[in-house]
Design a protein around this motif. Structure first.
Motif, PDB file in Angstrom:
ATOM      1  N   GLY A 222       2.859   5.178  -2.431  1.00 52.64           N
ATOM      2  CA  GLY A 222       3.455   4.361  -2.631  1.00 52.64           C
ATOM      3  C   GLY A 222       4.831   4.903  -4.158  1.00 52.64           C
ATOM      4  O   GLY A 222       6.327   4.027  -4.028  1.00 52.64           O
ATOM      5  N   ARG A 223       4.728   5.642  -5.028  1.00 55.75           N
ATOM      6  CA  ARG A 223       5.481   6.464  -5.767  1.00 55.75           C
ATOM      7  C   ARG A 223       6.669   6.911  -5.152  1.00 55.75           C
ATOM      8  O   ARG A 223       8.134   6.831  -5.824  1.00 55.75           O
ATOM      9  N   ALA A 224       5.972   7.954  -3.736  1.00 60.67           N
ATOM     10  CA  ALA A 224       7.514   7.990  -3.169  1.00 60.67           C
ATOM     11  C   ALA A 224       8.687   6.888  -2.573  1.00 60.67           C
ATOM     12  O   ALA A 224       9.746   7.519  -2.135  1.00 60.67           O
ATOM     13  N   LEU A 225       8.159   6.645  -1.822  1.00 60.91           N
ATOM     14  CA  LEU A 225       9.112   5.230  -1.138  1.00 60.91           C
ATOM     15  C   LEU A 225       9.206   4.114  -2.432  1.00 60.91           C
ATOM     16  O   LEU A 225      10.442   3.541  -2.085  1.00 60.91           O
ATOM     17  N   GLY A 226       8.810   4.055  -3.818  1.00 59.73           N
ATOM     18  CA  GLY A 226       9.279   3.022  -4.595  1.00 59.73           C
ATOM     19  C   GLY A 226       8.388   1.499  -4.055  1.00 59.73           C
ATOM     20  O   GLY A 226       7.921   1.047  -5.378  1.00 59.73           O
ATOM     21  N   VAL A 227       8.900   1.370  -2.905  1.00 58.87           N
ATOM     22  CA  VAL A 227       8.386   0.177  -2.744  1.00 58.87           C
ATOM     23  C   VAL A 227       8.306  -0.268  -1.444  1.00 58.87           C
ATOM     24  O   VAL A 227       9.147   0.738  -0.245  1.00 58.87           O
ATOM     25  N   ILE A 233       3.652   2.849   3.438  1.00 56.78           N
ATOM     26  CA  ILE A 233       2.981   3.547   2.861  1.00 56.78           C
ATOM     27  C   ILE A 233       1.368   4.103   3.428  1.00 56.78           C
ATOM     28  O   ILE A 233       1.607   5.049   3.153  1.00 56.78           O
ATOM     29  N   ALA A 234       0.919   3.468   4.633  1.00 55.02           N
ATOM     30  CA  ALA A 234      -0.419   4.064   5.366  1.00 55.02           C
ATOM     31  C   ALA A 234       0.688   5.293   5.893  1.00 55.02           C
ATOM     32  O   ALA A 234      -0.117   6.335   6.029  1.00 55.02           O
ATOM     33  N   ASP A 235       1.521   5.209   6.460  1.00 61.92           N
ATOM     34  CA  ASP A 235       2.494   6.009   7.446  1.00 61.92           C
ATOM     35  C   ASP A 235       2.550   7.042   6.652  1.00 61.92           C
ATOM     36  O   ASP A 235       2.439   8.051   7.488  1.00 61.92           O
ATOM     37  N   TYR A 236       2.763   7.133   5.502  1.00 61.48           N
ATOM     38  CA  TYR A 236       3.922   7.858   4.764  1.00 61.48           C
ATOM     39  C   TYR A 236       2.272   9.306   5.041  1.00 61.48           C
ATOM     40  O   TYR A 236       3.027  10.888   5.062  1.00 61.48           O
ATOM     41  N   HIS A 237       0.985   9.153   4.467  1.00 58.37           N
ATOM     42  CA  HIS A 237       0.310  10.326   5.036  1.00 58.37           C
ATOM     43  C   HIS A 237      -0.426  10.297   6.455  1.00 58.37           C
ATOM     44  O   HIS A 237      -1.134  10.974   6.243  1.00 58.37           O
ATOM     45  N   LEU A 253      -0.368   0.512  -8.018  1.00 57.05           N
ATOM     46  CA  LEU A 253       0.637  -0.576  -7.068  1.00 57.05           C
ATOM     47  C   LEU A 253       0.133  -1.308  -7.538  1.00 57.05           C
ATOM     48  O   LEU A 253      -0.963  -2.133  -7.302  1.00 57.05           O
ATOM     49  N   VAL A 254       1.477  -2.533  -7.735  1.00 54.29           N
ATOM     50  CA  VAL A 254       0.950  -3.671  -6.936  1.00 54.29           C
ATOM     51  C   VAL A 254       1.871  -4.620  -6.820  1.00 54.29           C
ATOM     52  O   VAL A 254       3.385  -4.051  -5.835  1.00 54.29           O
ATOM     53  N   PRO A 255       1.458  -6.075  -6.126  1.00 50.54           N
ATOM     54  CA  PRO A 255       2.202  -6.091  -5.101  1.00 50.54           C
ATOM     55  C   PRO A 255       3.256  -6.955  -5.824  1.00 50.54           C
ATOM     56  O   PRO A 255       3.850  -7.488  -6.881  1.00 50.54           O
ATOM     57  N   VAL A 256       4.609  -7.166  -4.920  1.00 48.69           N
ATOM     58  CA  VAL A 256       5.368  -7.731  -4.533  1.00 48.69           C
ATOM     59  C   VAL A 256       6.063  -8.444  -2.930  1.00 48.69           C
ATOM     60  O   VAL A 256       5.503  -8.334  -2.466  1.00 48.69           O
ATOM     61  N   ARG A 257       7.383  -9.229  -3.965  1.00 44.59           N
ATOM     62  CA  ARG A 257       7.814 -10.046  -2.976  1.00 44.59           C
ATOM     63  C   ARG A 257       9.389  -9.949  -2.100  1.00 44.59           C
ATOM     64  O   ARG A 257       9.928  -9.624  -3.622  1.00 44.59           O
ATOM     65  N   GLY A 260      13.590 -11.433   2.848  1.00 43.80           N
ATOM     66  CA  GLY A 260      13.680 -10.865   4.394  1.00 43.80           C
ATOM     67  C   GLY A 260      12.575 -10.198   4.676  1.00 43.80           C
ATOM     68  O   GLY A 260      12.803  -9.976   5.639  1.00 43.80           O
ATOM     69  N   TRP A 261      11.794  -9.992   4.255  1.00 50.79           N
ATOM     70  CA  TRP A 261      11.018  -9.075   4.683  1.00 50.79           C
ATOM     71  C   TRP A 261       9.527  -9.760   4.870  1.00 50.79           C
ATOM     72  O   TRP A 261       8.800 -10.554   4.111  1.00 50.79           O
ATOM     73  N   GLU A 262       9.115  -9.775   6.065  1.00 44.74           N
ATOM     74  CA  GLU A 262       7.755 -11.114   6.669  1.00 44.74           C
ATOM     75  C   GLU A 262       6.277 -10.185   5.733  1.00 44.74           C
ATOM     76  O   GLU A 262       5.819 -10.970   6.217  1.00 44.74           O
ATOM     77  N   LYS A 263       6.488  -9.565   5.596  1.00 40.47           N
ATOM     78  CA  LYS A 263       5.012  -8.842   5.455  1.00 40.47           C
ATOM     79  C   LYS A 263       5.187  -8.383   3.704  1.00 40.47           C
ATOM     80  O   LYS A 263       6.162  -8.220   2.816  1.00 40.47           O
ATOM     81  N   PRO A 264       3.524  -8.789   3.193  1.00 34.98           N
ATOM     82  CA  PRO A 264       3.310  -8.290   1.882  1.00 34.98           C
ATOM     83  C   PRO A 264       3.911  -6.757   1.504  1.00 34.98           C
ATOM     84  O   PRO A 264       3.716  -6.219   2.124  1.00 34.98           O
ATOM     85  N   ALA A 265       4.390  -6.787   0.210  1.00 38.83           N
ATOM     86  CA  ALA A 265       4.923  -5.109  -0.039  1.00 38.83           C
ATOM     87  C   ALA A 265       4.324  -5.358  -1.290  1.00 38.83           C
ATOM     88  O   ALA A 265       3.744  -6.101  -1.699  1.00 38.83           O
ATOM     89  N   TRP A 266       4.410  -3.715  -1.518  1.00 36.52           N
ATOM     90  CA  TRP A 266       4.005  -3.270  -3.373  1.00 36.52           C
ATOM     91  C   TRP A 266       4.636  -2.176  -3.599  1.00 36.52           C
ATOM     92  O   TRP A 266       5.285  -1.507  -2.841  1.00 36.52           O
ATOM     93  N   ALA A 267       4.508  -2.211  -4.940  1.00 33.82           N
ATOM     94  CA  ALA A 267       5.831  -0.902  -5.405  1.00 33.82           C
ATOM     95  C   ALA A 267       4.904  -0.531  -6.498  1.00 33.82           C
ATOM     96  O   ALA A 267       3.879  -0.456  -7.106  1.00 33.82           O
TER      97      ALA A 267
END
Length: 396
Positions: A222-227, A233-237, A253-257, A260-267
């Motif tokens: 999550g840190r390497a991707l930012g958001v 995030i799962a795909d990274y490793h 990591l914290v949930p964010v909206r 335009g992104w259809e699925k939930p995100a974390w940052a």
């Protein structure tokens, strides 16, 4: 997944894109003092691949972020150890299975205990192995020190690509189990050593349970991707979705909206603490760059569809064998399929989104040519002929 807690922030698509660029080292002043090792620690994983056009992918990753760092400097940064008093030299990295075969910071050795345990739990791995072959390889490494598969008795049986010798099968199995580690590539061959000898004592343990390994890897991804989304995030490793689900609440990591992104995100909370600012890097990207690892994410963040066509039949390729996306102004503006002919960098096929992409493409080609020791650039084909003149003029 369970019900998500309230979003910590609402991000526009543009904000998410700039957060991702900064997290991956493409926005803001590069950390030249930390150099290649800093890039590795920041990204957490640098993918290896056999294809070498301009250079190998693990060289292109720091180049894209730092500029024309010497190629020998890159290898030394990954593989050279640092002497620590009278103690054994401390390595900076090791190679293991993360997103794919990757160079990883040595500090991450404990985090992959879950994967080593999973491999050990399998009754077989690809090939049968005669009794005693595994122990013989371990014994030879213990007696003779670091060795390549060739030095262990030969890598191949003389057949097809996967027709490995007994010693190659044994040492690769030991690598996956964690009894053996690769801390160097020599002439593109893995150099194997006993983990007990190569990994520093303070890191050589499998004390972290699977849950803690996964929690740390999700946090680092999550840190390497930012958001990112769950899949990002799962795909990274290369974690499973359910592994992500099991640890996300404890990851930090914290949930964010994201608009335009259809699925939930974390940052990463640190990524939200300040607005991404600074100079954008203009560069060509390896198709194996972690900025564009995941195709769905690349399309969502950049509106850019990219596919490595090296393994696509030649007659079916659209953009070329090793098409490298052009990053400029924080956006992906085109791509080029490069090759080298003596001291000439040949752009076999160039794709430009607009005429405004001609100047940054020319700049990226000139810098790449100089980096690999070429003194000229030749354009063979531009997919939009009306833009060829602008590109040629920008190169001149």
């Amino acid at each position: 997944m369970t019900t998500l807690p309230p979003a910590a922030a609402d991000l526009s698509a543009d904000e998410a894109r700039r957060i991702a660029l900064r997290a991956q080292g493409f926005l803001g002043a590069p950390d030249r003092r930390a150099g290649v090792r800093g890039v590795l620690r920041h990204l957490g994983a640098v993918q290896l691949d056999t294809i070498s056009v301009l250079a190998r992918s693990h060289e292109l990753i720091p180049y894209a972020r730092l500029g024309a760092v010497g190629r020998a400097t890159v290898d030394d940064a990954y593989w050279a150890s640092t002497a620590v008093g009278t103690s054994p030299a401390r390595p900076h990295a090791f190679e293991y299975w993360s997103h794919a075969a990757c160079v990883l910071p040595v500090e991450e050795w404990p985090h992959f205990a879950f994967r080593r345990r999973a491999y050990r739990a399998r009754p077989h791995w690809y090939h049968d192995l005669p009794d005693g072959a595994y122990d013989a390889v371990i014994k030879q490494l213990r007696a003779e020190g670091p060795l390549t598969a060739t030095e262990l008795g030969g890598a191949k049986n003389g057949g097809e690509w996967w027709d490995w010798s007994e010693s190659k099968v044994a040492v690769e199995r030991a690598l996956m189990y964690g009894e053996v580690v690769c801390t160097q590539r020599r002439g593109w061959k893995r150099v194997y050593d006993l983990a007990e000898r190569a990994i520093p004592d303070d890191l050589l343990h499998d004390e972290l349970d699977d849950h803690e390994c996964l929690r740390r890897l999700v946090r680092l991804a999550g840190r390497a991707l930012g958001v990112g989304t769950r899949a990002d995030i799962a795909d990274y490793h290369r974690l499973k979705g359910e592994q992500f689900d099991a640890v996300i609440e404890e990851s930090g990591l914290v949930p964010v909206r994201v608009q335009g992104w259809e699925k939930p995100a974390w940052a990463d909370p640190e990524a939200l603490a300040s607005e991404p600012r600074g100079r954008h890097r203009t560069t060509l990207l390896s198709p194996f760059d972690s900025l564009i690892w995941e195709r769905a994410r690349t399309e969502r963040v950049f509106g850019f569809t990219h596919r490595l066509e090296a393994y696509v039949p030649k007659q079916k390729r659209v953009h070329g064998y090793f098409a490298m996306p052009l990053l400029a102004g924080g956006r992906l503006l085109g791509r080029v399929d490069p090759a080298r002919e003596g001291t000439t960098l040949v752009a076999r096929q160039v794709s430009l989104d607009t005429a405004k992409a001609a100047e940054p493409m020319a700049r990226a080609l000139r810098e790449a040519a100089e980096w690999v020791g070429c003194d000229s650039v030749r354009i063979e084909r531009v997919d939009r002929p009306e833009l060829a003149a602008a590109l040629t003029a920008a190169l001149a």
